[in-house]
Design a protein around this motif. Sequence first.
Motif, PDB file in Angstrom:
ATOM      1  N   TYR A  67       0.823  -1.207   0.000  1.00 25.55           N
ATOM      2  CA  TYR A  67       0.000   0.000   0.000  1.00 25.55           C
ATOM      3  C   TYR A  67       0.857   1.257   0.000  1.00 25.55           C
ATOM      4  O   TYR A  67       0.458   2.287  -0.529  1.00 25.55           O
ATOM      5  N   ARG A 215      -8.081   5.460  -5.291  1.00 24.42           N
ATOM      6  CA  ARG A 215      -8.880   4.253  -5.403  1.00 24.42           C
ATOM      7  C   ARG A 215     -10.255   4.623  -5.946  1.00 24.42           C
ATOM      8  O   ARG A 215     -10.709   5.761  -5.815  1.00 24.42           O
ATOM      9  N   SER A 217     -14.280   4.349  -5.934  1.00 19.39           N
ATOM     10  CA  SER A 217     -15.421   4.033  -5.096  1.00 19.39           C
ATOM     11  C   SER A 217     -16.684   4.465  -5.840  1.00 19.39           C
ATOM     12  O   SER A 217     -16.619   4.837  -7.020  1.00 19.39           O
ATOM     13  N   LYS A 317     -13.420  -4.526  -0.023  1.00 14.98           N
ATOM     14  CA  LYS A 317     -11.974  -4.338   0.159  1.00 14.98           C
ATOM     15  C   LYS A 317     -11.453  -3.257  -0.779  1.00 14.98           C
ATOM     16  O   LYS A 317     -10.674  -2.380  -0.383  1.00 14.98           O
ATOM     17  N   SER A 318     -11.901  -3.306  -2.038  1.00 14.02           N
ATOM     18  CA  SER A 318     -11.450  -2.329  -3.032  1.00 14.02           C
ATOM     19  C   SER A 318     -12.013  -0.943  -2.752  1.00 14.02           C
ATOM     20  O   SER A 318     -11.288   0.050  -2.760  1.00 14.02           O
ATOM     21  N   GLY A 321     -10.563   0.566   0.418  1.00 15.40           N
ATOM     22  CA  GLY A 321      -9.112   0.714   0.402  1.00 15.40           C
ATOM     23  C   GLY A 321      -8.425  -0.033   1.519  1.00 15.40           C
ATOM     24  O   GLY A 321      -7.391   0.402   2.026  1.00 15.40           O
ATOM     25  N   GLN A 325      -6.924  -8.351   3.197  1.00 18.64           N
ATOM     26  CA  GLN A 325      -8.228  -8.994   3.083  1.00 18.64           C
ATOM     27  C   GLN A 325      -8.797  -9.324   4.456  1.00 18.64           C
ATOM     28  O   GLN A 325     -10.007  -9.302   4.665  1.00 18.64           O
TER      29      GLN A 325
END
Length: 361
Positions: A67, A215, A217, A317-318, A321, A325
């Motif tokens: 990350y 990311r 969303s 999870k995506s 962010g 997992q």
Amino acid sequence: MITHTKNEIKGTEYYTYFDSTENIIRLATKWSKHLASLCGVSYSPDTVSTYSKRIKKLLGWIETSQYFQNLTIDEVLATLDREFIEDWVISEKVPNYVQSTVKEFLSWLQTDRAGRARDEQNNPFRSGKLISRGRNQNSVPKSIGADEFIVLINELYHESEKVFFHMLFDVGLRISEGLALTKGDLPDTRFFPNANYYPIIVPGAKGKAGAKKYRLSFISRAVLERIQEYHQNPIYRLAKGWAESDPKKPMFLSTRREKLTDAIAQQLKAAAKRGKAKGTLDKNKSYHCHMLRAGSALSYLLSELGKDYPDKLLMIKSILGHVHQSTTEIYAHIPLALLNRKEVYFKYEEAELIYNETKKF
């Protein structure tokens, strides 16, 4: 790999840390030197050495985390929040004594001696509590449902506050991410006619040369319309310092027409206090911004979005962010009765309900 050399100040050794590219890790080195300078006053030589070794564990995890791959270790240390610390503690099974050292280090970074490298409001250990190395497998993060959220934000006085927290709840943002959004981050609805959800790019922390992590969303139609209507209000539209069409204008402003700060979190706590006094909110429940993020995750999990349960977890999870997992999987432990409901739950309808029940200028 994190390496170090030993130096001396007043006869006491301290560490100079280096990352894998042999660049000095400035903040950690400065702290180790600070400890050594207090040897004989607040610390013994053995304590200085022990603390310096312990902090190296955190530095090593930061360097190997995918990350943070576009950030320097110093940049991460300046912005590291509790969620990432939780991931580190749980995935690496970090003992409490190491956590205590990290807690002291991050708190020191807030001081004048450290150049105020960190914001006090973002201290992962602000509550004073350490993080458990294991989660109860039957527990879910404290969250909030739509009905309770409506009661909570109706205790806020201003639409600028309501729309901000509605955005956090709907999109699943950290408070720092919500504060970083600008008007230009809003999706262009012309490309998605009659959609119930719109893609939105969430900017993360700054990296090298000002680069950012991003990311994808999603924002519900009702929340996007609420923000657009808020932007037409004179309190926002006529704020000095920005042109009306300036894409860099903060997405949310205070009632003083200034950029919102993380002090907005205190307004949520004040609203909760008013609700508890009226008996409309649970007096034994602690209401905070991260609760909205957890509520968003559960909302996605129970919604029509996603093909099946594993697909929903990957989506969460995506969208949120999460680094690991395992952080997302804690949402798997919710009552089966909720998952097996026969009626279809549409997330965009929830957003419309909240909008209609809380809208007020």
